[in-house]
Design a protein around this motif. Structure first.
Motif, short mmCIF file in Angstrom:
data_model
loop_
_atom_site.label_atom_id
_atom_site.label_comp_id
_atom_site.label_asym_id
_atom_site.label_seq_id
_atom_site.Cartn_x
_atom_site.Cartn_y
_atom_site.Cartn_z
N TYR A 3 0.85 -1.18 0.00
CA TYR A 3 0.00 0.00 0.00
C TYR A 3 0.89 1.23 0.00
CZ TYR A 3 -3.40 3.50 1.25
OH TYR A 3 -4.19 4.61 1.23
N THR A 17 -5.20 3.89 -2.62
CA THR A 17 -6.64 4.03 -2.77
C THR A 17 -7.16 5.10 -1.81
OG1 THR A 17 -7.17 2.41 -1.05
CG2 THR A 17 -6.85 1.57 -3.30
N ARG A 18 -8.43 5.43 -2.00
CA ARG A 18 -9.10 6.28 -1.02
C ARG A 18 -9.30 5.45 0.25
NH1 ARG A 18 -13.94 9.40 -4.18
NH2 ARG A 18 -12.67 10.29 -5.83
N SER A 19 -9.52 6.13 1.35
CA SER A 19 -9.82 5.40 2.58
C SER A 19 -11.23 4.82 2.47
CB SER A 19 -9.74 6.34 3.79
OG SER A 19 -10.83 7.26 3.77
N MET A 20 -11.53 3.85 3.30
CA MET A 20 -12.87 3.27 3.28
C MET A 20 -13.91 4.33 3.64
SD MET A 20 -12.82 0.29 2.09
CE MET A 20 -14.50 -0.17 2.43
N LEU A 103 -13.47 -4.82 -0.52
CA LEU A 103 -12.60 -3.78 0.05
C LEU A 103 -12.60 -3.82 1.57
CD1 LEU A 103 -13.37 -0.79 -2.34
CD2 LEU A 103 -11.28 -2.17 -2.25
N PHE A 104 -13.76 -4.06 2.17
CA PHE A 104 -13.80 -4.18 3.62
C PHE A 104 -13.00 -5.39 4.10
CE2 PHE A 104 -17.51 -1.26 3.98
CZ PHE A 104 -17.00 -0.46 4.99
N SER A 105 -13.07 -6.49 3.37
CA SER A 105 -12.31 -7.67 3.79
C SER A 105 -10.80 -7.45 3.62
CB SER A 105 -12.76 -8.91 3.04
OG SER A 105 -12.40 -8.84 1.68
N ILE A 106 -10.41 -6.70 2.61
CA ILE A 106 -8.99 -6.38 2.43
C ILE A 106 -8.52 -5.45 3.54
CG2 ILE A 106 -7.32 -5.15 0.97
CD1 ILE A 106 -8.92 -6.24 -1.45
N ALA A 107 -9.38 -4.47 3.90
CA ALA A 107 -9.01 -3.49 4.93
C ALA A 107 -8.93 -4.13 6.31
CB ALA A 107 -10.01 -2.35 4.94
N ASP A 108 -9.66 -5.22 6.54
CA ASP A 108 -9.66 -5.89 7.83
C ASP A 108 -8.45 -6.81 7.92
OD1 ASP A 108 -10.24 -6.98 10.28
OD2 ASP A 108 -11.82 -8.29 9.53
N THR A 109 -7.43 -6.36 8.59
CA THR A 109 -6.20 -7.15 8.70
C THR A 109 -6.31 -8.24 9.74
OG1 THR A 109 -5.26 -5.64 10.33
CG2 THR A 109 -4.78 -5.20 7.99
#
Length: 124
Positions: A3, A17-20, A103-109
């Motif tokens: 990222y 990318t933009r933030s969620m 995108l939410f699943s990618i953002a959730d580490t």
């Protein structure tokens, strides 16, 4: 995957990318808002085409609102006595909703913040 800006490595894909939050604010602008909420000053009108518009035209995400549970919903949620939903026949919105979920699943580490550590001196 990395990222951020260019890492200089040829074995990585760099993404910026933009933030969620920014993404969700953009999509919030196209949610259909109950007229009563607009009249009461609780919300501003959304930018939504009429239901039944041709697929793959109009906004990328069309979220509709009704007072009763929808009969042909792909996704529906009740909030404040209103039903917000995506029609099962709205291919573009279903596709966009899937991308949002991705995108939410990618953002959730999956990494949760560590609990604070309290040190109590034992030698006093």
């Amino acid at each position: 995957m990395n990222y951020g800006g260019y890492s200089g490595r040829d074995d990585e894909i760099d993404m910026m990318t933009r933030s969620m939050l920014q993404i969700m604010l953009e999509f919030a602008a196209v949610v259909q808002v109950p007229q009563s909420d607009v009249e009461q000053g609780r919300a501003t009108p959304g930018i939504v085409d009429a239901p039944g518009a041709a697929a793959l035209s109009g906004p990328p995400l069309r979220v509709l609102v009704t007072d009763t549970p929808p009969k042909d919903a792909d996704v529906a949620v009740q909030y404040d006595k209103k039903w917000f939903w995506i029609a099962d026949t709205d291919i573009q919105s279903k596709y966009t909703f899937g991308i949002i979920m991705l995108l939410f699943s990618i953002a959730d580490t999956g990494i949760k913040g560590a609990a604070p550590v309290v040190t109590i001196p034992a030698n006093q």
